[in-house]
Design an enzyme around this catalytic site. Structure first.
Site, PDB file in Angstrom:
ATOM      1  N   GLY A   1      47.605  43.782  37.545  1.00 44.82           N
ATOM      2  CA  GLY A   1      46.572  44.032  36.548  1.00 44.82           C
ATOM      3  C   GLY A   1      46.251  45.514  36.415  1.00 44.82           C
ATOM      4  CB  THR A   2      45.887  48.214  38.939  1.00 46.71           C
ATOM      5  OG1 THR A   2      44.893  47.504  39.687  1.00 46.71           O
ATOM      6  CG2 THR A   2      45.569  49.694  38.944  1.00 46.71           C
TER       7      THR A   2
ATOM      8  CG  ASN B   1      35.555  42.410  38.707  1.00 44.82           C
ATOM      9  OD1 ASN B   1      35.278  42.880  37.604  1.00 44.82           O
ATOM     10  ND2 ASN B   1      35.521  43.123  39.812  1.00 44.82           N
TER      11      ASN B   1
ATOM     12  CD  GLN C   1      38.327  38.044  38.498  1.00 46.10           C
ATOM     13  OE1 GLN C   1      38.337  36.818  38.663  1.00 46.10           O
ATOM     14  NE2 GLN C   1      38.617  38.863  39.481  1.00 46.10           N
TER      15      GLN C   1
ATOM     16  CB  SER D   1      46.635  40.286  37.802  1.00 43.03           C
ATOM     17  OG  SER D   1      47.116  40.440  39.110  1.00 43.03           O
TER      18      SER D   1
ATOM     19  CG  HIS E   1      46.530  39.118  43.120  1.00 41.07           C
ATOM     20  ND1 HIS E   1      45.393  39.243  43.875  1.00 41.07           N
ATOM     21  CD2 HIS E   1      46.534  40.174  42.275  1.00 41.07           C
ATOM     22  CE1 HIS E   1      44.744  40.352  43.515  1.00 41.07           C
ATOM     23  NE2 HIS E   1      45.421  40.937  42.554  1.00 41.07           N
TER      24      HIS E   1
ATOM     25  CB  THR F   1      65.157  46.992  40.168  1.00 44.24           C
ATOM     26  OG1 THR F   1      66.181  47.946  39.900  1.00 44.24           O
ATOM     27  CG2 THR F   1      65.774  45.649  40.513  1.00 44.24           C
TER      28      THR F   1
ATOM     29  CB  CYS G   1      38.640  47.445  44.163  1.00 44.04           C
ATOM     30  SG  CYS G   1      39.375  45.982  43.451  1.00 44.04           S
TER      31      CYS G   1
END
Ligand SMILES: *Cc1c(COP(=O)(O)O)cnc(C)c1O
Length: 394
Positions: free
Chosen positions: A83-84, A163, A191, A211, A213, A249, A337
């Site tokens: 996401g970042t 979030n 989120q 994202s 995860h 890659t 974070c």
């Protein structure tokens, strides 16, 4: 050397995990889908031989699944490292190449740092940044966004759900005004993806970050949706991967896992199963009825069904998070974070809450695998803990 597995020496594995907004467990079906692609003998997806073609096929199937979940074309989905990176790419890719006279971004004070700190960086490079505050309910007013937009504005960037509080932002309305003013809209939907419908047409999004995860997929993979015709400069230059838009890659196994997560969302229907909302509501009302002087942050607005953010007057959030950890309960103070930084949450301050309330806020976020027993355990442990911590500081 033998692989020792995760180092949890001296710590107890959380028996009650209520930090799904920080990261979520990888579902077994997803791990199984990834397994064949973790094989070190597997080819590079850019190679022409059969091993390469097999990796390529895995990536393209995953792209189809993510595109179906977002309601877009696979050609509009570009895989990233998370996401970042997606948020960085959206903002830098549009702003840094814009004409000098048109380098202006309108965003909000409650964005994730993946957007806010990019804005700070862009400011140092001559971009004008406007940060619209949220109201005390945790919501950004579309009219406030509208009045911040002028003819020099290059991009609007607003998150879909916050979030920390779980508050859902009025993205469709903001998307509509962005469209009328002819300004593209980036949506940080990290989120909501997997928790709420995330449909790029319904949201009127031109760029959208997600994202894996946060949605029971693996860490280190995400995607940026780029509406056809939208011009975004690449962030990474090198090989021609991702149609020349994102060199490097591909992490094939992670991308395959991401695709499986997206496919599971569709088959399981969008949004949380209702029992999760019931669990959250039982947790919230249980805490509020058992513990005096507790405030729910962002309750009056539509929220993610899995999230509750509470301020325990007179108790430091970090101290409470550590105390709960001692009891095998995982929750979060502010955003993960920002952990380690003892500054109060910029999100709660951005809603106009005072420092004391922000410094006593704890987020409980439920998810796949959460049970009634988890809620019962928290309701058993928390009142005594809060009471003792308050006694100590009295
Ligand atoms: C977690 C999160 C991000 C960052 O995503 P990563 O994949 O962890 O880099 C961005 N925005 C929001 C709202 C988030 O919750």
């Amino acid at each position: 050397m033998q692989d020792a597995g995760p180092d949890l020496t001296g710590t107890r594995v959380a028996s009650v995990y209520m930090d799904h907004n920080a990261t979520s467990p990888v579902r077994p079906e997803i791990r199984e889908a990834m397994a064949p692609y973790v094989d070190p003998g597997l080819g590079n997806a850019s190679s022409l031989h059969r091993w390469g073609r097999s990796a390529r096929a895995g990536i393209e199937r995953a792209r189809d699944c993510v595109a179906q979940a977002l309601g877009c074309s696979p050609a509009e989905v570009f895989f990233t490292s998370g996401g970042t990176e997606a948020c960085n790419w959206a903002l830098k890719g549009v702003l840094l190449t814009a004409h000098r006279q048109h380098r202006r971004i309108v965003t909000t004070a409650i964005e994730h740092y993946a957007v806010l700190r990019v804005c700070t960086y862009l400011e140092a490079h001559g971009v004008e940044v406007v940060r619209v505050p949220a109201d005390s309910s945790g919501c950004v007013d579309p009219d406030a966004v509208a009045s911040a937009v002028n003819e020099r504005t290059t991009l609007i960037s607003v998150m879909h759900a916050n979030n920390e509080t779980g508050c859902l932002q009025p993205i469709a309305a903001i998307g509509e005004l962005a469209w009328r003013r002819g300004v593209p809209l980036h949506v940080d939907a990290v989120q909501t993806f997997g928790k709420e419908p995330v449909h790029v047409e319904d949201l009127n999004a031109d760029l959208l970050s997600i994202s894996a995860h946060k949605a029971n997929g693996p860490k280190g993979v995400g995607a940026l949706y780029v509406r056809r015709g939208m011009i975004v400069d690449p962030l990474l230059h090198g090989g021609g991967q991702e149609s020349g838009m994102r060199a490097g890659t591909e992490n094939v196994a992670a991308i395959v896992g991401f695709g499986r997560a997206a496919a599971l969302m569709r088959t399981g229907g969008h949004g949380w199963p209702e029992p999760l909302r019931l669990l959250r509501d039982r947790l919230e009302s249980g805490i509020c009825s058992r513990i005096p002087d507790v405030q729910v942050n962002g309750r009056s607005q539509a929220r993610l069904a899995n999230t509750v953010n509470l301020s325990f007057t007179g108790v430091s959030s970090e101290v409470l998070v550590r105390a709960l950890d001692e009891h095998g309960i995982a929750v979060s103070s502010g955003s993960a974070c920002a952990a380690g930084e003892s500054e109060p949450s910029h999100v709660l301050l951005g809603m106009g809450l005072d420092r004391a309330r922000a410094q006593s806020a704890v987020r409980f976020s439920l998810g796949w695998g959460s049970t009634q027993a988890d809620v019962t355990r928290v309701l058993e442990v928390l009142p005594g803990l809060v009471h003792r911590l308050r006694e100590r500081t009295r």
